[in-house]
Motif scaffolding. Sequence first.
Motif, short mmCIF file in Angstrom:
data_model
loop_
_atom_site.label_atom_id
_atom_site.label_comp_id
_atom_site.label_asym_id
_atom_site.label_seq_id
_atom_site.Cartn_x
_atom_site.Cartn_y
_atom_site.Cartn_z
N TYR A 52 0.14 50.78 20.65
CA TYR A 52 1.11 50.89 21.74
C TYR A 52 0.78 49.89 22.85
O TYR A 52 1.68 49.22 23.38
CB TYR A 52 1.15 52.32 22.27
CG TYR A 52 2.13 52.51 23.41
CD1 TYR A 52 3.50 52.41 23.18
CD2 TYR A 52 1.69 52.77 24.69
CE1 TYR A 52 4.40 52.57 24.22
CE2 TYR A 52 2.58 52.93 25.73
CZ TYR A 52 3.94 52.83 25.50
OH TYR A 52 4.83 52.98 26.53
N GLY A 55 1.88 46.51 22.05
CA GLY A 55 3.32 46.34 21.91
C GLY A 55 3.79 46.38 20.47
O GLY A 55 4.94 46.03 20.19
N ILE A 57 4.21 49.05 18.66
CA ILE A 57 5.12 50.18 18.49
C ILE A 57 5.73 50.50 19.85
O ILE A 57 5.15 50.22 20.89
CB ILE A 57 4.41 51.42 17.90
CG1 ILE A 57 3.24 51.86 18.78
CG2 ILE A 57 3.94 51.17 16.48
CD1 ILE A 57 2.56 53.15 18.32
N ASP A 58 6.94 51.09 19.81
CA ASP A 58 7.59 51.45 21.07
C ASP A 58 7.19 52.86 21.50
O ASP A 58 6.44 53.56 20.79
CB ASP A 58 9.12 51.33 20.95
CG ASP A 58 9.70 52.25 19.89
OD1 ASP A 58 8.96 53.04 19.29
OD2 ASP A 58 10.93 52.18 19.67
N LEU A 59 7.70 53.29 22.64
CA LEU A 59 7.32 54.59 23.22
C LEU A 59 7.72 55.73 22.29
O LEU A 59 6.96 56.69 22.11
CB LEU A 59 7.96 54.77 24.60
CG LEU A 59 7.64 56.08 25.30
CD1 LEU A 59 6.15 56.24 25.52
CD2 LEU A 59 8.39 56.16 26.63
N GLN A 60 8.89 55.64 21.68
CA GLN A 60 9.36 56.71 20.80
C GLN A 60 8.42 56.86 19.59
O GLN A 60 8.03 57.98 19.24
CB GLN A 60 10.78 56.41 20.32
CG GLN A 60 11.37 57.49 19.46
CD GLN A 60 12.77 57.15 19.00
OE1 GLN A 60 13.25 56.04 19.19
NE2 GLN A 60 13.44 58.11 18.39
N GLU A 61 8.04 55.76 18.99
CA GLU A 61 7.13 55.81 17.84
C GLU A 61 5.75 56.30 18.27
O GLU A 61 5.11 57.08 17.57
CB GLU A 61 7.03 54.42 17.19
CG GLU A 61 6.19 54.39 15.94
CD GLU A 61 6.82 55.10 14.75
OE1 GLU A 61 6.10 55.40 13.80
OE2 GLU A 61 8.04 55.36 14.79
N TYR A 62 5.29 55.85 19.44
CA TYR A 62 3.99 56.29 19.98
C TYR A 62 3.97 57.81 20.15
O TYR A 62 3.04 58.48 19.69
CB TYR A 62 3.74 55.60 21.32
CG TYR A 62 2.54 56.13 22.07
CD1 TYR A 62 1.26 55.72 21.73
CD2 TYR A 62 2.70 57.03 23.11
CE1 TYR A 62 0.15 56.20 22.42
CE2 TYR A 62 1.60 57.52 23.80
CZ TYR A 62 0.33 57.09 23.46
OH TYR A 62 -0.75 57.58 24.14
#
Length: 71
Positions: A52, A55, A57-62
Amino acid sequence: MNGFDYELLSFIFVVGVIAILVGVILLMKYRYSFFTRNGKSNEAIEIVKLRYARGEIDLQEYEKLMNELVK
C-alpha cells in the motif's frame, strides 16, 4: 518459628515465584499468538502495508486484505 518453618516458607515462596513466571510466559505466548493469527508471523500484514505504501494496491484492496488477515 523454628528452622523448619523458614524452610517451608522459603519453599512456598520459590514455588510461588516459579508459578508467576510460568503464568507470565504463558500469557505472553497467548497474546502473541492472538495478535499474529494462531501463532503465524505478522509477515503478511507487513507485506500488505508495504504494498500500500508503494502504491501497488489501492485503499479498497488494502482494507480488504487487512480485514482478511486480522480475522
